[in-house]
Write an enzyme that holds these catalytic residues in place. Structure first.
Site, PDB file in Angstrom:
ATOM      1  N   CYS A 116      11.595 -44.897  92.980  1.00  0.00           N
ATOM      2  CA  CYS A 116      12.571 -44.164  92.662  1.00  0.00           C
ATOM      3  C   CYS A 116      13.819 -44.273  93.583  1.00  0.00           C
ATOM      4  O   CYS A 116      14.778 -43.752  93.139  1.00  0.00           O
ATOM      5  CB  CYS A 116      12.220 -42.654  92.792  1.00  0.00           C
ATOM      6  SG  CYS A 116      10.740 -42.364  91.536  1.00  0.00           S
ATOM      7  N   HIS A 249      18.277 -38.678  93.173  1.00  0.00           N
ATOM      8  CA  HIS A 249      17.265 -38.941  92.273  1.00  0.00           C
ATOM      9  C   HIS A 249      16.615 -37.663  91.800  1.00  0.00           C
ATOM     10  O   HIS A 249      16.607 -36.745  92.636  1.00  0.00           O
ATOM     11  CB  HIS A 249      16.187 -39.587  92.926  1.00  0.00           C
ATOM     12  CG  HIS A 249      14.969 -40.127  92.197  1.00  0.00           C
ATOM     13  ND1 HIS A 249      14.787 -40.351  91.236  1.00  0.00           N
ATOM     14  CD2 HIS A 249      13.703 -39.291  92.544  1.00  0.00           C
ATOM     15  CE1 HIS A 249      13.411 -40.342  90.583  1.00  0.00           C
ATOM     16  NE2 HIS A 249      12.966 -39.721  91.569  1.00  0.00           N
ATOM     17  N   ASN A 279      11.875 -37.230  85.339  1.00  0.00           N
ATOM     18  CA  ASN A 279      12.078 -38.174  86.239  1.00  0.00           C
ATOM     19  C   ASN A 279      11.945 -39.406  85.723  1.00  0.00           C
ATOM     20  O   ASN A 279      10.831 -40.044  85.294  1.00  0.00           O
ATOM     21  CB  ASN A 279      11.010 -37.869  87.505  1.00  0.00           C
ATOM     22  CG  ASN A 279      10.837 -38.789  88.718  1.00  0.00           C
ATOM     23  OD1 ASN A 279      11.726 -39.864  88.470  1.00  0.00           O
ATOM     24  ND2 ASN A 279      10.313 -38.538  89.493  1.00  0.00           N
TER      25      ASN A 279
HETATM   26  O1  UT7 Z   1       9.999 -39.304  92.308  1.00  0.00           O
HETATM   27  C1  UT7 Z   1       9.447 -38.925  93.428  1.00  0.00           C
HETATM   28  C2  UT7 Z   1       8.186 -38.576  92.942  1.00  0.00           C
HETATM   29  N1  UT7 Z   1       7.744 -37.153  92.855  1.00  0.00           N
HETATM   30  C3  UT7 Z   1       8.410 -36.127  93.121  1.00  0.00           C
HETATM   31  O2  UT7 Z   1       9.239 -36.203  93.995  1.00  0.00           O
HETATM   32  C4  UT7 Z   1       7.547 -34.976  92.756  1.00  0.00           C
HETATM   33  C5  UT7 Z   1       7.275 -34.114  94.127  1.00  0.00           C
HETATM   34  N2  UT7 Z   1       6.369 -32.991  93.869  1.00  0.00           N
HETATM   35  C6  UT7 Z   1       6.795 -31.884  92.859  1.00  0.00           C
HETATM   36  O3  UT7 Z   1       7.597 -31.818  92.145  1.00  0.00           O
HETATM   37  C7  UT7 Z   1       5.646 -30.919  92.757  1.00  0.00           C
HETATM   38  O4  UT7 Z   1       4.637 -30.657  93.612  1.00  0.00           O
HETATM   39  C8  UT7 Z   1       4.761 -31.040  91.335  1.00  0.00           C
HETATM   40  C9  UT7 Z   1       5.756 -30.358  90.228  1.00  0.00           C
HETATM   41  C10 UT7 Z   1       4.251 -32.073  91.130  1.00  0.00           C
HETATM   42  C11 UT7 Z   1       3.598 -29.739  91.452  1.00  0.00           C
HETATM   43  O5  UT7 Z   1       4.186 -28.679  91.955  1.00  0.00           O
HETATM   44  P1  UT7 Z   1       3.476 -27.440  92.888  1.00  0.00           P
HETATM   45  O6  UT7 Z   1       4.051 -26.310  92.967  1.00  0.00           O
HETATM   46  O7  UT7 Z   1       3.373 -28.500  94.320  1.00  0.00           O
HETATM   47  O8  UT7 Z   1       2.105 -27.453  92.361  1.00  0.00           O
HETATM   48  P2  UT7 Z   1       0.605 -27.769  92.919  1.00  0.00           P
HETATM   49  O9  UT7 Z   1       0.435 -29.248  92.883  1.00  0.00           O
HETATM   50  O10 UT7 Z   1       0.383 -27.039  93.873  1.00  0.00           O
HETATM   51  O11 UT7 Z   1      -0.300 -27.109  91.727  1.00  0.00           O
HETATM   52  C12 UT7 Z   1      -0.469 -25.657  91.689  1.00  0.00           C
HETATM   53  C13 UT7 Z   1      -1.372 -25.442  90.372  1.00  0.00           C
HETATM   54  C14 UT7 Z   1      -2.845 -26.277  90.585  1.00  0.00           C
HETATM   55  O12 UT7 Z   1      -3.680 -25.197  89.991  1.00  0.00           O
HETATM   56  P3  UT7 Z   1      -4.553 -24.280  91.080  1.00  0.00           P
HETATM   57  O13 UT7 Z   1      -5.252 -25.247  91.980  1.00  0.00           O
HETATM   58  O14 UT7 Z   1      -3.521 -23.580  91.845  1.00  0.00           O
HETATM   59  O15 UT7 Z   1      -5.700 -23.455  90.243  1.00  0.00           O
HETATM   60  C15 UT7 Z   1      -2.340 -27.180  89.443  1.00  0.00           C
HETATM   61  O16 UT7 Z   1      -3.824 -27.793  88.996  1.00  0.00           O
HETATM   62  O17 UT7 Z   1      -0.776 -25.822  89.148  1.00  0.00           O
HETATM   63  C16 UT7 Z   1      -1.561 -26.486  88.640  1.00  0.00           C
HETATM   64  N3  UT7 Z   1      -0.982 -27.434  87.634  1.00  0.00           N
HETATM   65  C17 UT7 Z   1      -0.375 -27.102  86.536  1.00  0.00           C
HETATM   66  N4  UT7 Z   1      -0.587 -26.065  85.583  1.00  0.00           N
HETATM   67  C18 UT7 Z   1      -0.029 -26.202  84.356  1.00  0.00           C
HETATM   68  C19 UT7 Z   1      -0.566 -28.687  87.920  1.00  0.00           C
HETATM   69  N5  UT7 Z   1       0.159 -29.291  87.060  1.00  0.00           N
HETATM   70  C20 UT7 Z   1       0.097 -28.540  85.921  1.00  0.00           C
HETATM   71  C21 UT7 Z   1       0.694 -28.492  84.752  1.00  0.00           C
HETATM   72  N6  UT7 Z   1       0.587 -27.254  84.010  1.00  0.00           N
HETATM   73  N7  UT7 Z   1       1.291 -29.567  84.249  1.00  0.00           N
END
Ligand code: UT7
Length: 322
Positions: A116, A249, A279
């Site tokens: 990225c 980005h 993204n």
């Molecule tokens: O280009 C550079 C690369 N990428 C980035 O910069 C991305 C950086 N990270 C992020 O943007 C965020 O961490 C994410 C958007 C990927 C995730 O958001 P989060 O607030 O950190 O969520 P999490 O990973 O802590 O997940 C929270 C919950 C989990 O469920 P439990 O364990 O709390 O029951 C996940 O399983 O959300 C669940 N979850 C979803 N639920 C519905 C994860 N993906 C999804 C989804 N729909 N698509």
């Protein structure tokens, strides 16, 4: 002294926008529009049709950038494509782009793989060629088909990414354009965002899909983006208050907001396209830049701060007068 200016921008998004609801239905995902919008700000993305490659998207974006610059392919004396999803293992997407553009003057063409941060890396490299006097008109492109490396069963990643390309024509000038650049890497963080395997000739070795520890990436991104932005501001003897547009980005709207806040740049000055593009990795910065230029928000003479972070980990920023 030789300066480096952006003389034209262009971009291309494949097909129609795919909304969160449409993606969830098409892929049978256990997710919701509400979750995706709340956690990421993403509402839709564009996905390339089967057979459409990064060099195809790069070609469309480049054509537009050359037209905007009032140049033809024959004027280009260096081609750099930032991509982590090239058409082939080799030749490079840049070599394929050169052929599609009909550039026959022997201009060197190569890819930069910094995920990225790729576009900022490519811009920084291109500027060094121009400043050295060796090249005068460089096509710098970010092009990706990330949809090809997504695990559509992993809801934590597959909803985040999209496909697209953005391009700029960089030219030698007697007036200042790019003011300062910085790029960095710390390979010790390779494990939190990677595609650990590969696919070649239809044979998969290891795990060919993108894997990410989202929260670790989030924290790392906010820290290094603010640091590298301050680094290029300091190098140019400028302050964040003098920046007209922050073009980060586009990974997650919460990362954009957190970075802008850390830099004391108002959210109104922060370019946001992640809501409509998702993204697009190396393509996201030039896509956002071109959209704002063509929409009339970015004007000649304004100060732009471009910054990116991605797998590697890699990160970088460029401060420029448009
Ligand atoms: O280009 C550079 C690369 N990428 C980035 O910069 C991305 C950086 N990270 C992020 O943007 C965020 O961490 C994410 C958007 C990927 C995730 O958001 P989060 O607030 O950190 O969520 P999490 O990973 O802590 O997940 C929270 C919950 C989990 O469920 P439990 O364990 O709390 O029951 C996940 O399983 O959300 C669940 N979850 C979803 N639920 C519905 C994860 N993906 C999804 C989804 N729909 N698509």
């Amino acid at each position: 002294m030789i300066h480096t200016r952006i003389s034209g921008t262009g971009s291309f998004l494949p097909g129609d926008a795919v909304s969160n609801e449409a993606l969830i239905a098409a892929r049978g995902l256990d997710s919701s529009d509400e979750w995706i919008v709340e956690r990421t700000g993403i509402r839709s993305r564009h996905l390339a049709a089967p057979g459409v490659t990064s060099s195809d998207l790069a070609f469309e974006a480049s054509r537009r950038a050359l037209q905007a610059a009032g140049r033809t392919a024959a004027d280009v004396d260096l081609i750099i494509v930032a991509t982590s999803t090239p058409d082939y293992v080799f030749p490079s997407a840049a070599a394929l782009l050169q052929s599609k553009l009909g550039n026959t003057n022997g201009a060197p063409a190569f890819d930069v793989q910094a995920v990225c941060s790729g576009f900022v890396y490519a811009l920084t490299i291109a500027e060094k060629f121009i400043r050295s006097g060796s090249h005068k008109c460089v096509l710098v492109v970010g092009a990706e088909v990330f949809s090809r490396i997504l695990d559509w069963k992993d809801r934590g990643t597959c909803v985040l990414f999209g496909d697209g390309a953005g391009a700029v024509v960089l030219e030698a000038s007697d007036r200042p354009g790019l003011l300062s650049s910085a790029f960095h890497a710390d390979g010790s963080h390779h494990g939190i965002l990677s595609v650990p395997g590969q696919i070649c000739g239809g044979v998969v070795t290891g795990d060919p899909f993108l894997r990410m520890d989202g929260q670790a990436v989030f924290k790392f991104a906010v820290k290094v983006l603010a640091d590298v932005a301050n680094e290029v501001l300091d190098a140019a003897g400028m302050t964040a208050a003098q920046v007209d547009w922050l073009i980060p980005h586009q990974a997650n709207v919460r990362i954009l907001q957190a970075t802008a806040k850390k830099l004391h740049i108002s959210p109104q000055k922060c370019m946001v396209t992640v809501d409509r593009h998702g993204n697009t990795s190396a393509a996201s910065i030039p896509l956002a830049l071109d959209e704002a230029v063509r929409g009339g928000r970015i004007q000649r003479g304004q100060h732009l701060l471009l910054e990116g972070v991605g797998g590697g980990f890699t990160w970088g920023a460029t401060l420029l007068k448009f």
